[in-house]
Design a protein around this motif. Structure first.
Motif, short mmCIF file in Angstrom:
data_model
loop_
_atom_site.label_atom_id
_atom_site.label_comp_id
_atom_site.label_asym_id
_atom_site.label_seq_id
_atom_site.Cartn_x
_atom_site.Cartn_y
_atom_site.Cartn_z
N ALA A 232 18.05 -3.69 71.03
CA ALA A 232 17.28 -3.33 71.23
C ALA A 232 16.17 -3.62 71.05
O ALA A 232 15.92 -3.81 69.57
N ASP A 233 14.75 -3.36 71.26
CA ASP A 233 13.75 -3.63 70.43
C ASP A 233 13.29 -2.22 69.70
O ASP A 233 12.46 -2.28 69.09
N VAL A 234 13.51 -1.31 70.25
CA VAL A 234 13.22 0.07 69.57
C VAL A 234 14.23 0.85 70.02
O VAL A 234 15.17 0.82 70.61
N VAL A 235 14.18 1.21 68.74
CA VAL A 235 15.29 2.71 68.39
C VAL A 235 14.47 3.52 67.65
O VAL A 235 14.34 4.42 66.88
N LYS A 236 15.12 4.94 69.00
CA LYS A 236 14.45 6.29 68.62
C LYS A 236 16.08 6.92 67.94
O LYS A 236 16.80 7.38 69.06
N GLY A 237 15.39 7.92 66.97
CA GLY A 237 16.61 8.51 66.29
C GLY A 237 16.05 10.32 66.69
O GLY A 237 14.56 10.42 66.44
N PRO A 238 16.59 11.72 66.45
CA PRO A 238 16.68 12.51 66.44
C PRO A 238 15.99 13.31 65.39
O PRO A 238 16.49 12.89 64.09
N VAL A 239 14.86 13.70 65.63
CA VAL A 239 14.15 14.93 64.61
C VAL A 239 14.47 16.62 65.14
O VAL A 239 14.24 16.49 65.82
N GLU B 97 12.61 22.14 70.06
CA GLU B 97 13.85 20.95 69.74
C GLU B 97 13.59 19.65 70.75
O GLU B 97 12.31 19.87 71.56
N GLU B 98 13.91 18.86 70.26
CA GLU B 98 13.48 17.57 70.91
C GLU B 98 14.78 17.33 71.77
O GLU B 98 15.68 18.42 72.07
N THR B 99 14.47 16.76 73.82
CA THR B 99 15.56 16.27 74.50
C THR B 99 16.24 15.42 74.24
O THR B 99 16.21 14.53 72.59
N SER B 100 17.57 15.59 73.44
CA SER B 100 19.09 14.58 73.25
C SER B 100 19.58 13.95 74.28
O SER B 100 19.86 14.68 75.60
N TYR B 101 19.68 12.83 73.87
CA TYR B 101 20.67 11.80 75.23
C TYR B 101 22.25 11.27 74.17
O TYR B 101 21.90 11.45 73.14
N GLU B 102 22.51 10.55 74.10
CA GLU B 102 23.32 9.62 74.41
C GLU B 102 22.86 8.25 73.39
O GLU B 102 22.57 7.90 74.03
N ILE C 172 13.61 -0.14 74.44
CA ILE C 172 14.00 1.18 73.65
C ILE C 172 15.11 2.15 74.25
O ILE C 172 15.45 2.18 75.12
N ILE C 173 15.78 2.59 73.20
CA ILE C 173 17.26 2.99 73.03
C ILE C 173 17.13 3.84 72.71
O ILE C 173 15.93 4.60 71.03
N TYR C 174 18.47 5.22 72.81
CA TYR C 174 18.47 6.62 71.61
C TYR C 174 19.44 6.45 71.10
O TYR C 174 20.39 5.58 71.43
N CYS C 175 19.75 6.75 69.43
CA CYS C 175 20.86 6.69 68.75
C CYS C 175 20.96 8.51 68.39
O CYS C 175 20.57 8.32 67.26
N ARG C 176 21.56 9.27 68.22
CA ARG C 176 21.87 10.46 68.59
C ARG C 176 22.77 10.71 66.58
O ARG C 176 22.48 11.49 65.95
#
Length: 299
Positions: free
Chosen positions: A115-122, A141-146, A198-202
């Motif tokens: 990934a070029d960008v990794v977004k973590g939850p807050v 509350e943020e939207t959560s993803y896998e 851009i990917i999500y990392c829970r």
């Protein structure tokens, strides 16, 4: 060894900044990572060096950004990371804190998913005084993803970025949105549209206490209004066509109608119900305001 800069823009929050840095100093499983901590102070009236010296941490670099606005502060972070020839930078807000496996999880996701960008939850931590209706509204509350889910844009809080992607495409935060909010949405949408992943990392979780001054319906509606304006303006900048504008106006009008129509019934459901109706109304008004270029400062 991978070189990473953890970037914190701060403004009049020395105690919260120290809390964050203490948690950043306890990271585990990062022997193959060379970490630097870049602090950009956006308050010309304060000197945070004395606070930082109490931590006795290595690799802390503190700079002053005299031009007001989060965009200016974050852009200085990018410039400093470029000077230091780092591989990645991570934006995290000065009122957040993390667990000791946060950096490991962030870097692991970047490697596994290329990934070029990794977004973590807050995750919001509420106060004992936080009204029940605010918690139940889910506004904070943020939207959560896998983990690994692809995103088109994201916020900058708790987000890793490959520095090369920024420099290759000359991406910087737009100063226009420095006090209105929305600068991060435009920044990361620009990276996505240039082919960035851009990917999500829970698992890379950051935590944030809800500030007492944000526990009001007035603040929540103002924030929703400002965000709606900024989002529409950003859509317009990314080649929105006449058909899309017509659809957006139609949806905005629908939000306004739904908000007004539901309000008499929601009045009997207390503040939570009232907020639900007013949020639809304000969102619609904000979208139309954005289309006609009204500007409001949130910060």
């Amino acid at each position: 060894m991978v070189k990473v800069g953890v970037c914190v823009c701060t403004y009049k929050r020395p105690q919260l900044l120290i809390q964050l840095l203490k948690t950043l100093n306890t990271q585990v499983n990062i022997d193959d990572i060379d970490v630097s901590f870049i602090i950009v102070n956006n308050d010309v009236e304060s000197n945070i060096s004395n606070h930082l010296n109490t931590l006795k941490m290595n690799n802390i670099y503190c700079y002053l950004e005299s031009s007001q606005g989060i965009s200016n502060a974050r852009n200085q972070c990018i410039r400093r990371c470029k000077e230091m020839q780092l591989d990645y930078l991570i934006f995290i807000d000065d009122d957040e804190w993390v667990g000791n496996d946060w950096l490991y999880n962030m870097m692991r996701a970047a490697k596994i998913f290329e990934a070029d960008v990794v977004k973590g939850p807050v995750k919001t931590v509420y106060n004992n005084s936080t009204p029940k209706w605010i918690i139940e509204s889910g506004f904070y509350e943020e939207t959560s993803y896998e983990t690994g889910a692809i995103l088109e844009h994201c916020a900058s809080g708790n987000t890793l970025v490959k520095l090369g992607v920024i420099l290759e495409n000359d991406h910087y935060f737009d100063q226009y949105y420095g006090l209105t909010g929305g600068e991060d949405t435009k920044f990361f949408k620009g990276i996505h549209d240039c082919g960035g992943k851009i990917i999500y990392c829970r698992e890379a979780i950051a935590y944030e206490h809800l500030h007492i001054q944000r526990e009001t319906m007035k603040y929540m509606l103002k924030r929703l209004y400002a965000n709606s304006i900024s989002y529409i303006k950003i859509e317009k900048e990314f080649s929105i066509n006449k058909k899309d504008i017509f659809i957006r106006i139609s949806k905005a009008i629908l939000h306004i109608i739904m908000g007004l129509a539901s309000l008499p019934i929601q009045l009997f459901k207390g503040k939570k119900g009232i907020f639900q109706s007013l949020s639809k109304l304000v969102k619609g008004i904000g979208q139309i305001s954005g289309l006609i270029n009204i500007k409001i400062n949130l910060y």
